[in-house]
Structure formats: structure tokens, C-alpha cells
Design a protein around this motif. Structure first.
Motif, mmCIF file in Angstrom:
data_model
loop_
_atom_site.group_PDB
_atom_site.id
_atom_site.type_symbol
_atom_site.label_atom_id
_atom_site.label_comp_id
_atom_site.label_asym_id
_atom_site.label_seq_id
_atom_site.Cartn_x
_atom_site.Cartn_y
_atom_site.Cartn_z
ATOM 1 N N GLU A 292 2.718 2.733 3.197
ATOM 2 C CA GLU A 292 3.602 3.892 3.297
ATOM 3 C C GLU A 292 4.789 3.586 4.203
ATOM 4 O OE1 GLU A 292 1.658 7.553 4.258
ATOM 5 O OE2 GLU A 292 3.587 8.589 4.425
ATOM 6 N N ASN A 293 4.525 2.911 5.323
ATOM 7 C CA ASN A 293 5.620 2.543 6.225
ATOM 8 C C ASN A 293 6.656 1.684 5.522
ATOM 9 O OD1 ASN A 293 4.379 3.865 8.277
ATOM 10 N ND2 ASN A 293 3.614 2.033 9.315
ATOM 11 N N TYR A 294 6.154 0.717 4.745
ATOM 12 C CA TYR A 294 7.089 -0.203 4.086
ATOM 13 C C TYR A 294 7.898 0.521 3.020
ATOM 14 C CZ TYR A 294 8.963 -4.273 1.711
ATOM 15 O OH TYR A 294 9.814 -5.186 1.160
ATOM 16 N N ILE A 295 7.204 1.308 2.209
ATOM 17 C CA ILE A 295 7.885 1.974 1.102
ATOM 18 C C ILE A 295 8.869 3.018 1.599
ATOM 19 C CG2 ILE A 295 7.446 3.629 -0.764
ATOM 20 C CD1 ILE A 295 5.017 1.840 -1.429
ATOM 21 N N SER A 296 8.551 3.668 2.697
ATOM 22 C CA SER A 296 9.479 4.670 3.221
ATOM 23 C C SER A 296 10.570 4.017 4.068
ATOM 24 C CB SER A 296 8.722 5.703 4.046
ATOM 25 O OG SER A 296 8.044 5.051 5.100
ATOM 26 N N ARG B 131 2.889 4.410 -9.653
ATOM 27 C CA ARG B 131 3.140 5.801 -9.275
ATOM 28 C C ARG B 131 2.313 6.189 -8.055
ATOM 29 N NH1 ARG B 131 1.435 9.337 -13.588
ATOM 30 N NH2 ARG B 131 2.900 8.169 -14.889
ATOM 31 N N LYS B 132 1.089 5.712 -8.056
ATOM 32 C CA LYS B 132 0.223 6.054 -6.922
ATOM 33 C C LYS B 132 0.707 5.378 -5.633
ATOM 34 C CE LYS B 132 -4.396 6.358 -5.121
ATOM 35 N NZ LYS B 132 -4.098 5.620 -3.912
ATOM 36 N N ILE B 133 1.034 4.079 -5.747
ATOM 37 C CA ILE B 133 1.495 3.346 -4.561
ATOM 38 C C ILE B 133 2.728 4.011 -3.963
ATOM 39 C CG2 ILE B 133 2.489 1.145 -3.780
ATOM 40 C CD1 ILE B 133 -0.262 0.521 -4.358
ATOM 41 N N PHE B 134 3.608 4.486 -4.846
ATOM 42 C CA PHE B 134 4.872 5.016 -4.345
ATOM 43 C C PHE B 134 4.778 6.473 -3.888
ATOM 44 C CE2 PHE B 134 6.606 1.170 -5.774
ATOM 45 C CZ PHE B 134 7.853 1.039 -5.200
ATOM 46 N N THR B 135 3.808 7.224 -4.438
ATOM 47 C CA THR B 135 3.752 8.626 -4.038
ATOM 48 C C THR B 135 2.613 8.903 -3.075
ATOM 49 O OG1 THR B 135 2.409 9.092 -5.981
ATOM 50 C CG2 THR B 135 4.781 9.486 -6.169
ATOM 51 N N ASN B 136 1.547 8.139 -3.213
ATOM 52 C CA ASN B 136 0.392 8.471 -2.400
ATOM 53 C C ASN B 136 -0.393 7.216 -2.020
ATOM 54 O OD1 ASN B 136 -1.572 9.931 -1.139
ATOM 55 N ND2 ASN B 136 -2.707 10.395 -3.036
ATOM 56 N N PRO B 137 0.251 6.308 -1.259
ATOM 57 C CA PRO B 137 -0.450 5.065 -0.912
ATOM 58 C C PRO B 137 -1.632 5.355 -0.008
ATOM 59 C CG PRO B 137 1.588 5.261 0.321
ATOM 60 C CD PRO B 137 1.574 6.403 -0.641
ATOM 61 N N SER B 138 -2.668 4.521 -0.110
ATOM 62 C CA SER B 138 -3.844 4.812 0.704
ATOM 63 C C SER B 138 -3.788 4.107 2.054
ATOM 64 C CB SER B 138 -5.110 4.449 -0.062
ATOM 65 O OG SER B 138 -4.955 3.246 -0.744
ATOM 66 N N LYS B 139 -2.881 3.106 2.193
ATOM 67 C CA LYS B 139 -2.795 2.418 3.481
ATOM 68 C C LYS B 139 -1.523 2.821 4.221
ATOM 69 C CE LYS B 139 -6.460 -0.279 3.100
ATOM 70 N NZ LYS B 139 -6.446 -1.444 2.256
ATOM 71 N N GLN B 140 -1.660 2.902 5.527
ATOM 72 C CA GLN B 140 -0.515 3.295 6.354
ATOM 73 C C GLN B 140 0.617 2.269 6.262
ATOM 74 O OE1 GLN B 140 -0.338 6.256 7.947
ATOM 75 N NE2 GLN B 140 1.801 5.713 8.312
ATOM 76 N N GLU B 141 0.274 0.938 6.262
ATOM 77 C CA GLU B 141 1.318 -0.097 6.191
ATOM 78 C C GLU B 141 2.162 0.051 4.934
ATOM 79 O OE1 GLU B 141 -2.000 -0.874 6.820
ATOM 80 O OE2 GLU B 141 -2.124 -2.904 7.686
ATOM 81 N N HIS C 194 12.488 -7.495 -3.914
ATOM 82 C CA HIS C 194 12.757 -6.913 -2.601
ATOM 83 C C HIS C 194 13.213 -5.481 -2.742
ATOM 84 C CE1 HIS C 194 13.011 -10.746 -0.218
ATOM 85 N NE2 HIS C 194 12.364 -9.918 0.560
ATOM 86 N N ASN C 195 13.543 -5.133 -3.978
ATOM 87 C CA ASN C 195 14.206 -3.865 -4.226
ATOM 88 C C ASN C 195 13.154 -2.817 -4.607
ATOM 89 O OD1 ASN C 195 15.491 -1.719 -5.487
ATOM 90 N ND2 ASN C 195 17.198 -3.012 -6.163
ATOM 91 N N MET C 196 12.909 -1.933 -3.674
ATOM 92 C CA MET C 196 11.855 -0.936 -3.837
ATOM 93 C C MET C 196 12.083 -0.060 -5.070
ATOM 94 S SD MET C 196 9.500 -1.162 -1.879
ATOM 95 C CE MET C 196 10.539 -2.139 -0.852
ATOM 96 N N GLN C 197 13.338 0.393 -5.244
ATOM 97 C CA GLN C 197 13.654 1.241 -6.397
ATOM 98 C C GLN C 197 13.373 0.499 -7.687
ATOM 99 O OE1 GLN C 197 15.862 0.950 -3.791
ATOM 100 N NE2 GLN C 197 15.286 2.923 -2.909
ATOM 101 N N GLN C 198 13.714 -0.793 -7.678
ATOM 102 C CA GLN C 198 13.483 -1.594 -8.871
ATOM 103 C C GLN C 198 11.984 -1.659 -9.204
ATOM 104 O OE1 GLN C 198 14.231 -6.014 -8.895
ATOM 105 N NE2 GLN C 198 15.772 -5.305 -10.334
ATOM 106 N N ALA C 199 11.187 -1.896 -8.208
ATOM 107 C CA ALA C 199 9.737 -1.935 -8.428
ATOM 108 C C ALA C 199 9.289 -0.602 -9.007
ATOM 109 C CB ALA C 199 9.017 -2.232 -7.115
#
Lengths: 252, 292
Positions: A244-248, A232-242, A205-210
Motif C-alpha cells: 500500500e505504501n508503494y502504490i500510494s 484490481r485487488k493489489i491496487f484497491t485493497n492490498p493486504s500488505k502495508q508495504e 516502474h509506472n504504477m498507472q501502466q501496471a
């Protein structure tokens, strides 16, 4: 790098509930893959496909293929399930050592699988406790109850218990969510150490941990795999809007 | 918005009355319990002596001791547990670990509950019909123990089931994940964790069984048998039945009154000791299995 685990069009139903929807995903060998997503998104259910833990829940239906080293583990004979589970270790959310001594906890997997050679068991217990970075803390009290250890030590003991039967895959279901930050740090260091020898899949559940521990990340939402790729890609430049919403932190 | 103040006052008074009444009732129950204990101790303690505990009854049960009744009760309690504990624990394991949820499991649970509610005299009659007559054991420690065991069975089954239910499922999963079979997991992981609670249930069953009169009435109890039983096919005396006969059908009821109180004292003491033992045992094993 080749894929250790591969799922092709996997669907899972609990009764009427469609928990996993058409999941196709390859998990590379000797790497750490994190599964993230809000509660109830199916990430734990997905994790439990790989050692057939979902079998224990009545009215579970699974379709599609789950390949481990190329073999569909849902097509193997019932007598091979124990062998599968020996190959796929698991660490749970809450530290759950057995009501036994520290030594016997690590030896459990050996004994349950019919190994009786005393000196072999002793050697394996010591080796595994070293691997789990716990040996120095427990070497003088191996006969003591596992419940005397702190929560973080108990969790590393549970990791040692899983390692003792030499699996090639380790599943971790939120292994640090019940631990304090220092214990969490130790578990994360350990995960980093272990990935040279094992394929590790971790639900968190812990984003930083992932972000810290994983090489690959899969984002689950409402039973579907939204996105999978290099962490690295998922966290810096995700291709889906969902994603990005979740990670941010905009939902979940 | 304004709220009527009278309503607040009414709530306060209502609460005070309700709590006052329930407090009074619960204190009253404790007082009653102490009164019973005090009465039995006061009447019985004078009779208690080494001789009373170790001698045979004499003079039409107006003198002497209650040794055979104490020993008889111990035999019956031991015998009934020898039967009820393994059978009850195995049934509890089946119901909680193996039986699939559904109508059959609900039916088993309902029947276990019903069994617990059957009047003990019915167990006595059933025991006489089955063990004494049908199976030909005669009035014997064997027949009495089995009858008492049946009575204790639902208690053991239910506490076993509840104890197993309280074992966190991740313990089982952790064992399965290591390739453990269900049976191995139950034996090596689940039962050790559940043991303190199961033992508590066992000892509560002992407390219940040691005080029962009706089930042994027709199956084992001897009116007057001033010797120790020779085998499990022998009859024996027992504390609750002894108390019953010297209070109701002895030759000299008045003369044996002190003996009756002494017997009651010993019986209550045994039940009390067993209950304290249950608490201690629970704490001891509980500490061993405690999670942080």
C-alpha cells in the motif's frame, strides 16, 4: 486458468549479493502479469529467469525450480536453451532494433534458427508486423533501415521481431519507459491485444501502466515477493502495508 | 559570514594565467604542424609532376621519378593490412567477446599495450630474424609486409576491442533472446554496429605503417631498384626508405635534394589522404548505424 510459469522457492545470488529470496509464484496463461517495485528490487532479475538471460552474468547461482509448462528450465540440456529462448520472446527497455532493414529485423529470428524458405519468411514478416500494429506505417519502406523509425515504432518493431518466431511467452522489461505518452499508449493497446495469444510478463516502474494493462500484479521489494494477486485487488485493497505504501507513492 | 575579496581576485588571476598558458601551447602546436606542412609543400610542390609520379628514378636518383617507391609502399601497406586486419580483428573479438575477465585477460591487454610501445627498429630486427632468415623468405615484400603487419597489430586489436566494447549489450541480449548463438550474434549484429570504428582503426594503422622506415630496412627495402617488383618474394622500393637514402647515403645528396622534398610531399599527402578517408568512412558508416 492454469499457470504457464511457476517458480518454487527460487533464490538467486550474484556473487555475494542475494538478489532473489525464496520466490514462489504462479503466472497464469494468456494473461498480463505486471512486476512492480522500486529500482533494484529484483523484478528484472526475476523476469530474466524465464529465458535464462541471467546465465550470461558470471557468478550467478540459482536454486529452486522454475517451471515452464511444468518443465524445470534449469534442468534442461544446454542444447535445449535455444529452444527455450524461441519459446520465450523478450522486449527490452530501450528500443534496440538491429542495424538492418525493417524487414530483416523481423526476419532475424527466423534466419538465426535456420529457416530459409523465402516466401514463408515474407509471409511471417507481414503477419507479425500486422500483429504488432506496425504494418500500415512501414509497408512501403520495408527495405529501409530500422533506425529511420521513431522510438515508438522501433519498439513495436522489436515486439514484431520477438513475435516472428511464435513464442508462447513474451517478457517485457519496462518496454515503454523510454517512450513518449502517445507511443506508450500504442504499446499498451498492443499488450492488451496480444494477451489472447500470449502469456505476457511486464516489468514496469509506472504504477498507472501496471494498473491499466495487467490482470495480475506482483510487488517486489528488496529481492522478496511481498504480494501477488489480481491487479484490481493489489491496487484497491492490498493486504500488505508495504504494498500500500508503494502504490500510494509513499516510497520508491 | 564574510569571505575575503582578495581570495576571489586571486582565483581569477590564477585561472587567467593557467588558461592563457594552455591556450598558447595548443595554438603553438597547431602552428608548428602547419609550419611543417608549409615547409614540405613549399619545397616539394615544384618537383611534383606527372613524370615524377610515374617515372623510374634515373641518374643516381638525382633525376626521374619515384614511381617504384610509390608502388612499393602501396604493396607493403596492402600486404601488411591483409595480415594485420583479419588477425587483429579476430584477436580483438576474442578479447572483448570471449575472454573471461580476470588475470589472463588483463595480461593479454597489458601485452598488447606493450607491443604497441616496442620501438619500430626492434620490429625490423625481429622481422629479419624470423621472416627473412628463419622462415627463409629473404628480403621480400612478404617479409616486409608481415613485419609491418606485426607493428600494426596492436592498433587493430585495441581499436577492435574498444569498438566492440561500445556496442550496447542489449543488442547481444536481443539476439540471444531469439535463440541466436554467440558467433551468429557477433557476425550479424555486433560486428556491423562496430564496423565504422573498426575501419577507422584500420585506416589509422595504414597511416602509421605507410610512414615507417625501420621495420622495412632489413626486411624488404631496396636501395635502388628501378623496376616494379615481380612477385611478393621480390624486394621493392618504398617512400620513407627512399627519402632516407637519398638524404643520407646517395651518391649526390645535394643534387637529389629536390627529389627528397618531392618524396616527402608525396608521403605526407598519402598519409593525409588516408586520414581524411578515415574520417569520411567513419561518418558514412556511422550514419548508417546511428541510433536515434
Amino acid at each position: 486458468m492454469s499457470n504457464k510459469i511457476e517458480t518454487i522457492d527460487v533464490n538467486l545470488h550474484y556473487g555475494d549479493f542475494h538478489a532473489l529470496k525464496d520466490i514462489s509464484l504462479g503466472i497464469p496463461e494468456n494473461s498480463v502479469t505486471a512486476l512492480i517495485g522500486p529500482s533494484g528490487c529484483g523484478k528484472s532479475t526475476y523476469l530474466r529467469l524465464f529465458n535464462r538471460m541471467n546465465d550470461l552474468i558470471p557468478e550467478t547461482r540459482i536454486t529452486g525450480k522454475v517451471l515452464l509448462d511444468g518443465e524445470n528450465i534449469y534442468k534442461i540440456k544446454a542444447t535445449k536453451i535455444d529452444a527455450l529462448r524461441r519459446n520465450v520472446g523478450m522486449v527490452f527497455q530501450k528500443p534496440n532494433p538491429f542495424p538492418k532493414s525493417i524487414f530483416e529485423n523481423v526476419a532475424y529470428g527466423l534466419r538465426v534458427n535456420g529457416i530459409t524458405d523465402k516466401s514463408f519468411i515474407e509471409g511471417q514478416v507481414e503477419k507479425t508486423l500486422h500483429q504488432a500494429a506496425l504494418w500500415d506505417e512501414v509497408k512501403d519502406k520495408l527495405k529501409k533501415s530500422a533506425f529511420e523509425l521513431s522510438g515508438g515504432q522501433q519498439q513495436r518493431l522489436c515486439i514484431a521481431r520477438a513475435l516472428a518466431i511464435e513464442p508462447s511467452i513474451i517478457l517485457m522489461d519496462e518496454p515503454a519507459s523510454a517512450l513518449d505518452p502517445i507511443s506508450t499508449g500504442k504499446i499498451e493497446d498492443l499488450i492488451f491485444e496480444l494477451k489472447s495469444e500470449f502469456t505476457i510478463v511486464i516489468v514496469t516502474h509506472n504504477m498507472q501502466q501496471a494498473g491499466r494493462v495487467s490482470d495480475y500484479t506482483g510487488f517486489f521489494y528488496l529481492g522478496s515477493l511481498i504480494e501477488f494477486g489480481k491487479t484490481r485487488k493489489i491496487f484497491t485493497n492490498p493486504s500488505k502495508q508495504e504494498t500500500e505504501n508503494y502504490i500510494s507513492g509513499r516510497f520508491g | 559570514m564574510t569571505f575575503p575579496e582578495s581570495n576571489d581576485r586571486r582565483k581569477k588571476i590564477g585561472q587567467a594565467v593557467m588558461f592563457g598558458v594552455s591556450k598558447g601551447i595548443s595554438y603553438g602546436i597547431v602552428a608548428l604542424l602547419f609550419l611543417i606542412l608549409f615547409f614540405i609543400i613549399k619545397q616539394g610542390i615544384g618537383v611534383i609532376s606527372w613524370e615524377f609520379l610515374t617515372a623510374m628514378p634515373t641518374d643516381g636518383m638525382t633525376k626521374g621519378g619515384i614511381y617504384p617507391a610509390i608502388i612499393g609502399t602501396l604493396y607493403l601497406v596492402g600486404g601488411s593490412m591483409l595480415f594485420a586486419f583479419p588477425v587483429g580483428v579476430m584477436a580483438g573479438i576474442y578479447v572483448n567477446e570471449y575472454a573471461v575477465s580476470g588475470p589472463m585477460k588483463r595480461f593479454i591487454n597489458m601485452m598488447t599495450n606493450n607491443l604497441a610501445g616496442v620501438p619500430s627498429i626492434i620490429f625490423g630486427l625481429f622481422g629479419m630474424a624470423l621472416f627473412v632468415n628463419q622462415m627463409g623468405f629473404g628480403a621480400s615484400i612478404l617479409a616486409g609486409s608481415l613485419t609491418l603487419g606485426l607493428l600494426a597489430l596492436p592498433i587493430v586489436i585495441r581499436t577492435t576491442e574498444e569498438s566492440l566494447k561500445s556496442v550496447d549489450d542489449t543488442f547481444r541480449q536481443a539476439s540471444y533472446a531469439l535463440g541466436g548463438s554467440k558467433l551468429y550474434t557477433i557476425r550479424k549484429v555486433v560486428l556491423p554496429i562496430a564496423l565504422p570504428n573498426i575501419l577507422t582503426g584500420l585506416i589509422l594503422a595504414v597511416g602509421r605503417v605507410s610512414g615507417e622506415t625501420a621495420p622495412i630496412l632489413f626486411t624488404v627495402a631496396a636501395y635502388f631498384l628501378p623496376r616494379l617488383p615481380n612477385s611478393i618474394m621480390d624486394q621493392c622500393m618504398a617512400l620513407p626508405y627512399h627519402l632516407y637514402v637519398i638524404s643520407t647515403s646517395g651518391t649526390q645528396i645535394e643534387a637529389s635534394r629536390p627529389i627528397a622534398y618531392g618524396t616527402a610531399f608525396v608521403l605526407v599527402a598519402i598519409v593525409l589522404i588516408v586520414n581524411i578517408l578515415a574520417a569520411l568512412l567513419r561518418n558514412y558508416f556511422g550514419k548508417k548505424v546511428k541510433m536515434n
